[in-house]
Design a protein around this motif. Structure first.
Motif, PDB file in Angstrom:
ATOM      1  N   ASP A   1     111.188  75.656  -8.471  1.00  0.00           N
ATOM      2  CA  ASP A   1     111.720  74.303  -8.236  1.00  0.00           C
ATOM      3  C   ASP A   1     112.732  74.372  -7.091  1.00  0.00           C
TER       4      ASP A   1
ATOM      5  N   SER B   1     114.778  82.354  -8.929  1.00  0.00           N
ATOM      6  CA  SER B   1     114.262  82.089 -10.280  1.00  0.00           C
ATOM      7  C   SER B   1     112.811  81.614 -10.229  1.00  0.00           C
ATOM      8  N   LYS B   2     112.117  81.856 -11.316  1.00  0.00           N
ATOM      9  CA  LYS B   2     110.721  81.432 -11.480  1.00  0.00           C
ATOM     10  C   LYS B   2     110.576  80.810 -12.864  1.00  0.00           C
ATOM     11  N   ARG B   3     109.784  79.687 -12.914  1.00  0.00           N
ATOM     12  CA  ARG B   3     109.456  79.063 -14.202  1.00  0.00           C
ATOM     13  C   ARG B   3     108.021  79.482 -14.575  1.00  0.00           C
TER      14      ARG B   3
END
Length: 678
Positions: A406, A358-360
């Motif tokens: 994260d 995942s990427k923010r």
């Protein structure tokens, strides 16, 4: 299913009683779905269709770390490692020899029927689903062994939910459902062939035409349509299968029973001379009692095929219980408590996988060049290692797009997942030592202590297994004794390598009363099945041999020698008996391994010398007798020759005298003739 040759009983279970049993079964707790779910988790089928669809929507693979299977396999391996053989024990000392013979016969039946494998399969159901079954019966195949021991799937058997005894001795009924091809049932019940074919076809037109002219078929048709049974419960016209229900039920009976002098209790039969004599002489007690008789009834849907007395009051189906809920009596196994932790492990693993990918993204509204991409394209491209994003050169903020990962949360997810795996071992009562790890233990004693602690955690389910396994042996022994009763047979019993023949049911006559009886009468045997204290598995035997060898090595030399023959006999070497006898002979040991008494040895030597001298004297006497017989023979021959010579001489003298007389007579005749005719 097994067809019995006894005469069917047209009475027995009525339609109303049959319907009541089926209705009670329908009202039982729905525990089977949960048991099936537990078995699916063991097999690795741990995700539902909706969960798989959700993962696919996220672009994630359905990853499963099956930690239930190795934990369950460790318990199953413990059963295989500590398995014990059956042995028959007698309640009376005078029946010990008969018990040994029956033990040998039971061991043969255990090998030929593969009873160990059937019990292991039932134990697997006990651990996974909470319940397993073993069926012990005679073999209907004339080309196979006399008996059959097989594991039965839990989905086929239903029982009285009010029963409380672990062997279901207080159960009012037990039902087994099994699907058969129509022609298979026709082969077992040829008298019901038309009816079976008709109901199997769903009353095809040709069978309806027959029913119009056959009163029996018409009654079957009317009974089926009045019953209200759902067709899919017992008939599949597409595959040609029908469901046969075996209904084992107990009927309360009030009758007289007799307690015989040997302790056996049986139903009093006034036509039996032994019962009548024992009651008349006051040797037995006769009283009225209430007891149950076990019957078996076979049904295809609403149609009864057979109903008869089973002949024994023990069910041929043995349950292997896992755990049971206190109030509902629902069975469950080890897997049920592990499912929530297994689901957590799967969820944490999926979450961990998602966090790593995942990427923010934080982006300004004017950061992208809308001619080439938008925010949807950005969301799709940002997770790719070869992502391409076209920025707007006229954006207000040069740092208007920021991508963050994260990774701190991944360590926390991994830690929680690891703790869930460790919690599964504690919930299952399985320690690392049982899985091959030492948990920091340095000595063998400490490791063995951890293994024993794990075994203690499984005490209840292990006791249930041992009880059920013993019941399987008891049911098999009952069949063996029924077939041996009244038949004189000799069985090799005793220890391995030292068999001794034991004759059962040998006809004898009492010297005092003159009455006939049978020695080692199997029908009067007060015996039961127990489990050996020592496991019979190869691994355990090898471990025991190693321990015994170490003990012998540590003993003084004078104690080692007597134990060597026994050590050789306990091995599995091809000629262990010959080697043990040779060692005893060289060491001068007896069969009991003790040094012989010098006085007894001296007396034995003197006895041998006396026997040798006596044999020599007998040989010399026989030699003298032979010489005398030869001389006597020679004298007899000489006497016979002399007698023959004397007889020959007498004959010659007689002949000579006859010739002389004849000559004289002739001469006298001639002289007379001359005188008369000068």
């Amino acid at each position: 299913m097994q067809r019995d040759e006894r005469t069917p009983d047209t009475s027995g279970l009525t339609d109303l009683q049959y319907r009541e049993i089926v209705n009670q079964i329908r009202l039982q707790p729905a525990w089977r779905a949960e048991s099936d779910r537990a078995c699916s988790f063991y097999d690795g089928n741990q995700l539902g269709a909706d969960e798989v669809a959700e993962l696919e929507a996220r672009g994630m693979a359905p990853i499963i770390i099956n930690q239930i299977k190795p934990l369950v396999n460790s318990v199953l391996g413990l059963e295989a490692k500590t398995r014990s053989d059956w042995r028959v024990v007698a309640d009376r000392d005078e029946q010990q020899e008969m018990a040994e013979a029956l033990s040998a016969k039971l061991m043969e039946a255990e090998r030929e029927t593969l009873a160990d494998q059937a019990c292991s399969e039932a134990f697997a159901g006990q651990i996974k689903a909470g319940l397993g079954w073993v069926h012990v019966t005679r073999n209907a195949d004339p080309f196979g062994y006399d008996y059959r021991v097989e594991a039965v799937d839990r989905s086929e058997i239903w029982w009285d939910w009010q029963a409380r005894k672990p062997d279901l001795a207080d159960a009012r009924y037990l039902v087994r459902e099994r699907w058969y091809p129509t022609e298979s049932l026709v082969a077992y019940f040829p008298g019901e062939a038309d009816m079976i074919r008709a109901v199997g076809s769903g009353w095809a037109p040709e069978w309806m035409d027959l029913a119009k002219t056959d009163e029996r078929m018409m009654r079957a048709y009317d009974s089926e349509h009045r019953s209200g049974w759902l067709e899919q419960e017992w008939r599949n016209t597409d595959s040609g299968l029908v469901c046969l229900r075996e209904i084992w039920y107990r009927v309360p009976v009030r009758a007289k029973v007799i307690k015989l002098p040997d302790g056996r209790v049986a139903e009093f039969d006034k036509k039996n001379p032994l019962h009548a004599l024992a009651a008349a002489e006051g040797l037995a007690t006769v009283r009225e009692a209430v007891f149950t008789k076990l019957r078996v009834s076979l049904w295809v849907g609403p149609h009864k095929l057979q109903d008869e007395d089973y002949g024994s009051n023990h069910l041929p189906y043995v349950p292997f219980w896992g755990y049971r809920e206190d109030r509902s009596r629902v069975p469950y196994g080890v897997v049920r408590d592990l499912i929530p932790l297994q689901k957590e492990i799967n969820a944490r693993r999926q979450k961990l996988q998602w966090l790593l990918a995942s990427k923010r993204v934080m982006v300004d509204s004017d950061a992208l060049d809308r001619n080439y991409n938008d925010f949807t394209d950005l969301a799709d491209e940002i997770a790719r290692p070869d992502a391409v994003v076209v920025l707007d050169p006229g954006r207000r903020n040069a740092n208007g797009i920021n991508v963050e990962t994260d990774l701190n949360l991944t360590a926390q997810q991994f830690q929680v997942m690891t703790e869930a795996g460790e919690a599964m071992q504690k919930v299952a009562g399985i320690y690392n030592a049982m899985l091959g790890a030492t948990d920091g233990a340095k000595s063998g004693t400490a490791i063995q202590g951890l293994v024993e602690q794990g075994n203690t955690m499984q005490a209840e389910i292990t006791d249930n297994y041992r009880f059920a396994r013993r019941l399987v042996g008891q049911r098999l022994l009952e069949l063996v004794t029924q077939d041996l009763a009244g038949v004189e047979v000799t069985i090799d019993a005793g220890e391995e390598g030292k068999p001794r023949p034991v004759t059962l049911n040998r006809p004898m006559v009492d010297a005092l009363t003159g009455l006939e009886y049978r020695e080692n009468d199997v029908s009067k045997a007060l015996v039961k099945v127990a489990l050996n204290d020592v496991p019979s598995t190869p691994a355990y035997r090898a471990q025991a041999m190693t321990m015994v060898a170490e003990v012998i090595k540590g003993l003084p030399p004078q104690l080692q020698a007597p134990l060597v023959p026994y050590f050789l006999e306990s091995t599995e070497l091809p000629k262990r008996r010959e080697m043990a006898d040779l060692v005893r002979k060289v060491l001068g040991l007896g069969e009991d391994g003790q040094q012989p008494d010098p006085e007894k040895v001296q007396m034995a030597q003197m006895l041998e010398q006396l026997q040798a001298a006596l044999a020599d004297a007998r040989a010399k006497l026989q030699s003298k007798d032979a010489e005398l017989q030869i001389k006597a023979g020679e004298l007899a021959v000489k006497e016979q020759a002399q007698q023959v010579a004397a007889e020959k001489a007498a004959a010659e003298v007689a002949k000579l005298r006859a010739d002389t007389l004849q000559t004289r007579a002739a001469t006298a005749g001639q002289a007379m003739a001359i005188t008369q005719h000068p």
